[in-house]
Design an enzyme around this catalytic site. Structure first.
Site, mmCIF file in Angstrom:
data_model
loop_
_atom_site.group_PDB
_atom_site.id
_atom_site.type_symbol
_atom_site.label_atom_id
_atom_site.label_comp_id
_atom_site.label_asym_id
_atom_site.label_seq_id
_atom_site.Cartn_x
_atom_site.Cartn_y
_atom_site.Cartn_z
ATOM 1 N N SER A 122 31.678 43.188 114.223
ATOM 2 C CA SER A 122 30.868 44.259 114.767
ATOM 3 C C SER A 122 30.226 45.053 113.637
ATOM 4 O O SER A 122 29.539 44.501 112.793
ATOM 5 C CB SER A 122 31.714 45.142 115.692
ATOM 6 N N ASP A 264 25.929 44.925 120.476
ATOM 7 C CA ASP A 264 26.401 45.409 121.773
ATOM 8 C C ASP A 264 26.301 46.928 121.902
ATOM 9 O O ASP A 264 26.675 47.493 122.923
ATOM 10 C CB ASP A 264 27.825 44.925 122.087
ATOM 11 N N GLU A 345 29.921 55.085 126.436
ATOM 12 C CA GLU A 345 30.823 55.489 125.365
ATOM 13 C C GLU A 345 30.048 56.228 124.288
ATOM 14 O O GLU A 345 28.902 55.880 123.995
ATOM 15 C CB GLU A 345 31.466 54.257 124.711
ATOM 16 N N SER A 347 30.345 55.895 121.299
ATOM 17 C CA SER A 347 30.048 54.954 120.224
ATOM 18 C C SER A 347 28.721 54.227 120.437
ATOM 19 O O SER A 347 28.198 53.612 119.513
ATOM 20 C CB SER A 347 31.163 53.915 120.113
ATOM 21 N N HIS A 349 28.378 51.958 123.115
ATOM 22 C CA HIS A 349 28.621 50.866 124.064
ATOM 23 C C HIS A 349 28.252 51.382 125.456
ATOM 24 O O HIS A 349 28.879 52.315 125.961
ATOM 25 C CB HIS A 349 30.106 50.485 124.089
#
Length: 500
Positions: A122, A264, A345, A347, A349
């Site tokens: 990632s 993602d 999220e 983050s 996502h």
């Protein structure tokens, strides 16, 4: 029989070439991450593949699996070692080559594979590798499956099976991009979009998609370079967001979009160069989608802003919000369980269920959602939509170093410390503690709505700290200092990667 892995081996020795190395801490809550080759070697990756195949058969799932790899110097060799193990365990492997994680998730549907094993670290620094896995589309493994996989691999209890096979799926990226384009609505607004990829995998795919949507694309760091020379491809890191902001201001773009190393996640910068943290983007998207789907349910992680509950516009739309554990696997499962329209999220996502998506996280689909939101608001800029939110002061995600072996114990002690403070009526940052949420670490909320979160990172030797205040910037800083003071009672806690 393939050898049982060792927890530690020294590189440049005969043993390193003759035995599998698998450091136990690489098995995390919902995926796997190791430093390569210090913590896992290629034989260790083969052992992991044997373990995945053994677990898939144990779960009674049809043994068809899609795999791909991200853009790093060693990812292709790691994928081939993983494939060797998976084939030996009887899995029929479909290899889509260089890919984004959501491309592999899409492959589960398009290629009719119940299982996925995507080789990616990632957004982690160069030197890391890992695997995101699942055997029940669109979900990925959670703690139960990861715990069982760890037992199988470290115990060397994998089983060989006949029936393994391999097929390379040529040109699969075209199918993936065509599917995304088909899901997008025609864009009538003339838009200029910065596409930042941090020299990671998304550079091979994101600009093509955005161009196909009909927007003007300004590429930023799209050339491949697995040393990540400018910054890690991580839209939570301020370094990447600052670079996007500078490009937006330089070019007069309508929006800046940043994609992480495996595509993602998506980060956003508005047309005035303001970096908008992903939880606020989620509120904006919930407002937009809530008009199209009144009464919809959204799942958000505990790192996210409190606006999902307090925003008057969301309240007027009667949408429901469920705060849940941080982590792509947790939120994905919760979205599926509740039949939620989407999950967000901090983050970056984002998980869109039908009719928008298939329930998995895809940064390119998030980009489509942001562009469609702008298209549905032709008289408002991204900055206008951001200013329309109630004002809060929030921190980026801040991560002090803490060894994998120590971080969960530290979080337990910190949680107990805050629980004792609340029970004793002891204030934090001069304000009374009104609520502790311990579904994932500890989130401390005070009487003016200011809150702070401490949890263990699921994929790096770090803790995670997030602070927000609806009251003032001063309260934001006071809460951070108070939370950090409690953290510093634990000598295992090191320096932050970034702070306010």
């Amino acid at each position: 029989m393939f050898p049982k892995p060792s927890a530690a081996l020294t590189p440049n020795t005969f043993a390193f070439e003759q035995l599998p190395l698998v450091k136990p801490t690489g098995f995390r809550e919902y995926d796997a991450r190791w430093l390569f080759p210090e913590e896992i070697n290629l034989m260790g990756v083969q052992a992991l593949g044997l373990g995945i195949g053994t677990l898939v058969h144990e779960l009674g799932v049809r043994p068809d699996i899609v795999t791909g790899h991200d853009f790093r110097a060693y990812s292709s060799s790691i994928k081939l070692a993983l494939i060797a193990g998976m084939q030996a365990a009887g899995l029929r492997v479909k290899d889509i080559g260089l890919a984004l994680s959501p491309m592999a998730y899409f492959g589960q549907f398009a290629l009719d594979c119940p299982c996925v094993a995507m080789v990616t670290a990632s957004h982690n620094d160069n030197g890391w590798t890992g695997v995101k896995m699942g055997a029940n589309r669109p979900m990925t493994f959670g703690p139960e499956e990861m715990g069982r996989l760890k037992e199988i691999v470290l115990g060397g209890t994998y089983r060989y099976r006949d029936g393994g096979a391999y097929e390379f799926v040529e040109g699969f990226a075209r199918s993936y991009l065509a599917d995304l384009q088909a899901r997008a609505k025609p864009i009538s607004r003339k838009l200029k979009v910065v596409a930042a990829c941090g020299n990671g995998t998304a550079g091979a795919f994101a600009p093509k998609l955005l161009e196909a949507l009909g927007v003007e694309v300004i590429p930023l760091d799209v050339e491949p370079d697995y040393t990540f020379p400018r910054y890690n491809p991580n839209p939570e890191d301020m370094e990447m967001l600052h670079a996007i902001a500078a490009k937006v201001k330089e070019t007069g773009a309508d929006v800046g979009l940043g994609f992480d190393g495996d595509g993602d996640r998506c980060g956003v910068v508005d047309d005035e160069g303001e970096e908008i943290f992903a939880d606020k983007i989620g509120v904006m998207l919930a407002r937009d989608l809530g008009k199209l789907h009144p009464g919809a349910t959204f799942v958000v992680d505990v790192k996210s802003t409190g606006l999902y509950l307090t925003d008057p516009e969301l309240q007027a739309l009667a949408v429901k919000t469920d705060y849940w554990k941080t982590g792509h696997s947790y939120i994905k499962r919760r979205v599926n369980e509740l039949g939620a329209l989407a999950g967000f999220e901090k983050s970056g996502h984002f998980f869109f269920n039908e009719p928008i998506g298939r329930g998995y996280d895809d940064g390119l689909l998030t980009a489509i959602a942001v562009i469609e939101m702008l298209d549905r608001n032709p008289d408002r800029s991204m900055a206008d939509l951001y200013r329309a939110l109630p004002k809060t002061w929030g921190s980026p995600t801040m991560s002090p170093h803490c060894d994998d072996e120590a971080k969960y114990g530290v979080v337990e002690r910190v949680t107990e410390r805050f629980r004792a403070m609340k029970d004793a009526g002891e204030p934090i940052a001069g304000s009374r503690i009104t609520e502790l949420v311990t579904v994932n670490g500890v989130r401390i909320t005070t009487e003016d709505g200011t809150w702070g979160l401490v949890r263990a990172s699921s994929n790096k030797p770090e803790l995670v700290v997030v602070i927000e205040s609806p009251a003032s910037k001063e309260r934001l800083h006071a809460m951070f200092q108070a939370v950090d003071a409690v953290l510093r009672e634990n000598p295992q806690v090191g320096a932050y990667n970034q702070t306010i």
